[in-house]
Design a protein around this motif. Sequence first.
Motif, PDB file in Angstrom:
ATOM      1  N   TYR A 521       0.870  -1.179   0.000  1.00 26.44           N
ATOM      2  CA  TYR A 521       0.000   0.000   0.000  1.00 26.44           C
ATOM      3  C   TYR A 521       0.901   1.221   0.000  1.00 26.44           C
ATOM      4  O   TYR A 521       1.880   1.295   0.757  1.00 26.44           O
ATOM      5  CB  TYR A 521      -0.891   0.028   1.239  1.00 26.44           C
ATOM      6  CG  TYR A 521      -1.543   1.381   1.458  1.00 26.44           C
ATOM      7  CD1 TYR A 521      -2.694   1.738   0.769  1.00 26.44           C
ATOM      8  CD2 TYR A 521      -0.968   2.311   2.338  1.00 26.44           C
ATOM      9  CE1 TYR A 521      -3.268   2.978   0.948  1.00 26.44           C
ATOM     10  CE2 TYR A 521      -1.542   3.566   2.522  1.00 26.44           C
ATOM     11  CZ  TYR A 521      -2.689   3.895   1.823  1.00 26.44           C
ATOM     12  OH  TYR A 521      -3.251   5.129   1.997  1.00 26.44           O
ATOM     13  N   TYR A 522       0.591   2.182  -0.862  1.00 25.02           N
ATOM     14  CA  TYR A 522       1.410   3.394  -0.874  1.00 25.02           C
ATOM     15  C   TYR A 522       0.539   4.616  -1.104  1.00 25.02           C
ATOM     16  O   TYR A 522      -0.540   4.537  -1.704  1.00 25.02           O
ATOM     17  CB  TYR A 522       2.505   3.325  -1.943  1.00 25.02           C
ATOM     18  CG  TYR A 522       1.995   3.219  -3.360  1.00 25.02           C
ATOM     19  CD1 TYR A 522       1.746   4.368  -4.117  1.00 25.02           C
ATOM     20  CD2 TYR A 522       1.778   1.985  -3.950  1.00 25.02           C
ATOM     21  CE1 TYR A 522       1.290   4.280  -5.417  1.00 25.02           C
ATOM     22  CE2 TYR A 522       1.317   1.894  -5.254  1.00 25.02           C
ATOM     23  CZ  TYR A 522       1.075   3.036  -5.981  1.00 25.02           C
ATOM     24  OH  TYR A 522       0.612   2.953  -7.270  1.00 25.02           O
ATOM     25  N   ASP A 523       1.012   5.736  -0.616  1.00 22.64           N
ATOM     26  CA  ASP A 523       0.345   7.019  -0.794  1.00 22.64           C
ATOM     27  C   ASP A 523       1.414   8.047  -1.146  1.00 22.64           C
ATOM     28  O   ASP A 523       2.400   8.193  -0.404  1.00 22.64           O
ATOM     29  CB  ASP A 523      -0.394   7.431   0.484  1.00 22.64           C
ATOM     30  CG  ASP A 523      -1.107   8.763   0.310  1.00 22.64           C
ATOM     31  OD1 ASP A 523      -2.155   8.796  -0.339  1.00 22.64           O
ATOM     32  OD2 ASP A 523      -0.580   9.776   0.828  1.00 22.64           O
ATOM     33  N   ILE A 524       1.261   8.717  -2.271  1.00 22.19           N
ATOM     34  CA  ILE A 524       2.226   9.714  -2.737  1.00 22.19           C
ATOM     35  C   ILE A 524       1.492  11.030  -2.975  1.00 22.19           C
ATOM     36  O   ILE A 524       0.489  11.068  -3.680  1.00 22.19           O
ATOM     37  CB  ILE A 524       2.920   9.260  -4.030  1.00 22.19           C
ATOM     38  CG1 ILE A 524       3.647   7.927  -3.818  1.00 22.19           C
ATOM     39  CG2 ILE A 524       3.902  10.320  -4.515  1.00 22.19           C
ATOM     40  CD1 ILE A 524       4.236   7.346  -5.077  1.00 22.19           C
ATOM     41  N   GLU A 525       2.009  12.094  -2.395  1.00 24.36           N
ATOM     42  CA  GLU A 525       1.418  13.427  -2.570  1.00 24.36           C
ATOM     43  C   GLU A 525       2.477  14.373  -3.110  1.00 24.36           C
ATOM     44  O   GLU A 525       3.550  14.509  -2.532  1.00 24.36           O
ATOM     45  CB  GLU A 525       0.873  13.941  -1.236  1.00 24.36           C
ATOM     46  CG  GLU A 525       0.209  15.307  -1.337  1.00 24.36           C
ATOM     47  CD  GLU A 525      -0.388  15.773  -0.025  1.00 24.36           C
ATOM     48  OE1 GLU A 525      -0.497  16.986   0.176  1.00 24.36           O
ATOM     49  OE2 GLU A 525      -0.731  14.897   0.806  1.00 24.36           O
ATOM     50  N   VAL A 526       2.169  15.012  -4.226  1.00 24.08           N
ATOM     51  CA  VAL A 526       3.087  15.947  -4.872  1.00 24.08           C
ATOM     52  C   VAL A 526       2.420  17.310  -4.945  1.00 24.08           C
ATOM     53  O   VAL A 526       1.296  17.435  -5.432  1.00 24.08           O
ATOM     54  CB  VAL A 526       3.461  15.470  -6.290  1.00 24.08           C
ATOM     55  CG1 VAL A 526       4.433  16.452  -6.944  1.00 24.08           C
ATOM     56  CG2 VAL A 526       4.063  14.066  -6.245  1.00 24.08           C
ATOM     57  N   ASP A 527       3.095  18.340  -4.438  1.00 17.82           N
ATOM     58  CA  ASP A 527       2.565  19.703  -4.440  1.00 17.82           C
ATOM     59  C   ASP A 527       3.554  20.647  -5.116  1.00 17.82           C
ATOM     60  O   ASP A 527       4.781  20.461  -5.029  1.00 17.82           O
ATOM     61  CB  ASP A 527       2.312  20.196  -3.014  1.00 17.82           C
ATOM     62  CG  ASP A 527       1.171  19.450  -2.342  1.00 17.82           C
ATOM     63  OD1 ASP A 527       0.137  19.242  -2.993  1.00 17.82           O
ATOM     64  OD2 ASP A 527       1.323  19.054  -1.168  1.00 17.82           O
TER      65      ASP A 527
END
Length: 540
Positions: A521-527
Motif C-alpha cells: 500500500y502506498y500514498d504519494i502526494e506531490v505539491d
Amino acid sequence: MDFQRTRINQAVAAAIATMTAGYAIAEESRVIEEIVVTATKRAQPMQDIPVAVQALTEEAMDDLGIDNFEDYLIALPGITAGGSGPGQNTVYIRGLASTTPNLTTAGVAGLAPNVAFYLDEQPLSQPGRNLDVYAADLNRIEVLSGPQGTLFGASAQAGNVRLITNRPDTTDTYAKVKLGAAYTPEGEPSNQFEGVVNLAVTDRLALRVVAYQDNQGGFIDNVAGTRNASESARFRAAGSVRENGVPVSDGRGGFQAGADLSGVTFLNAEALQEDDVNETEYRGARVSALFDVNEDWSVHVSHMRQNLDSDGVFFGDPDLDEYEIQRYADDKISDDFGNTNWTIEGRVGALEVLYTGAYTDRDTDQTIDYTDYLFVGQYLPYYICDGSVSYPGGAPSGVCQAPNMFVNSRTDTEVTSHEFRITTPMEHSVRVTGGVFMSDLELTELNDFTYPGFTASSSVAFGTFADNYAFDTGYRSSSEPFPEAVVFRNDVKRTDEQFGVFAEATMDMSEQFAITIGARYYDIEVDFEGSANSSFCNSW
C-alpha cells in the motif's frame, strides 16, 4: 597503476564491446564464485533467488574500469542511460523510463523516474535526473529488472539499480590506492586517484575512509560558426524543407515568409571556439563507521560528499565533422551533493529487525545554450528585433540582435527517508518480510531564460523589468527584480511525500518450488508552489 580504456563511450563499437565484456565477466564470476546479493532484502546467493537479477562484482568493475553512472550502466545488459551528460542522465531498463532530462524536465517539472536508484539501503531517485554517484569502493552493483515485487517502492516499477558499498572491516587495518590514466585520440588525457583506508579500532569498531578524484579529458571541439535571427521559423516559407529533411506544412509557414528583409540588419551570434571542451571532474569522499554492539546488534553510519563539474556538451552535430559542435554560450554544470545514512540491524527473538534512514542535500548550478530556441515557432523576433520585424506592418526594417541566448538553472534538493522492516528466519518453510517506508522531498528550482539582445531592442514595449513578480503565488525564492536581459523565469518549489507499507510471504512447496505472495500500500502526494513568469508581463 591501471591504464583504463579510452573514454569515448559514445562510439557504438566501444559500447557493444564493453557490454559484451561486462556480461562475460559477470557470467564467469557466477561460475567461479558464489555471489551473495540482497535483491530480496535478504542476503542470498544469486542463483537461489527466483527473480531476474544481475550483479557486477568489485573485481569485474575493476577489470572493466567502471567509474561513473554511464560506465556501470553500459556494462549491464538491458540497462541503458539517456540524457545530456554527467549529472543529467536517467536509467532505462528494458527500454522503459519516464522522462529524459532536458531544460524543462531537469527538476520540478520532471516526472518521478520509474527505475529506482539505491545506495545501499536508501533510495536516491529524484525527479528528472538521478544522482551521478561515482563508483568508489563498491562491493557490487545489483540490478533487478521489473516488473518488481512489493519489497521495493520509490520509483521501482521498471526495475531497481543498487550500489552496494564496502562496509568497514573489523578484522584488519589496511590501505589501498588505485591510480589510473587514459588517453583519448584527438582529445585530452585523463587521470584518476582513489584511496581507501580501513581502520579496525577494536574487534567491534571499525572506520573506513574513501577519497577520490577523476579528471576526464574532453574530446568534443566547439568550432567556429554564426547564427542570426534570419533563420527564425518566422521567415520560413511553407513547402520549404528544414535542415532535418522535414518539409514545412502549410499551417507552419512563417507569417513573414517571403518578406523583403533588405531593410533589416541581422547581427550574428559567434560560436565559442575551444578544443576538447567537454571536460569533467569528479571529487569526493566517504567516511563510514561500523559498531558491533554485541553478537545480535550493529550500527552502521556513513557520510558522503561529492562534487561534479562538467563543461561543454556530450553530443555532436551531424552536419559537422565527428565530435564537433557549435555552441554560442558556455555550457557547464556544477552538481554537489551530500548524503548521510544510518542503519541499525539486529535480532529480536527469531525476528531480524532493521531500521535505516538517510538525508541527502543536492545543489545544482547549470548554464545551457538556448540558441536553438531560434528554430521553435515564430516567437524569438518579438524579443530581440525592433521595428516592423517585431510588429509586422509594411516592409520589415530595424535591427535584430544576436540570438546568443542561454538559461541559468539553479536547483536545491533535500530528501529524508526512513524504512523499518522485519524478517523471519531463512530456514523456515514459510518466510515473511514486511515493513514501512516513508520519505519527504523538497526541490526548489530557479530558471532564468536570458536573451542578451533583449535590452538593446525596442521590444521592451512589451513591458519593463518589474520590481516584483506579476503574481503573488505564495512562494518566490527572491523578491529582487529580474536580472537584466532575463525574459522568462521559472521559480517553483516542489514537495513529494511518500508513505508505504509492504509485505511479502514465501512458502516452500518442495525443494524445487515455492509460492510467493506480496502486497504494498502506498500514498504519494506531490505539491507545487511558484510561478512561470516573464518580464514583459510586469508592466507596472
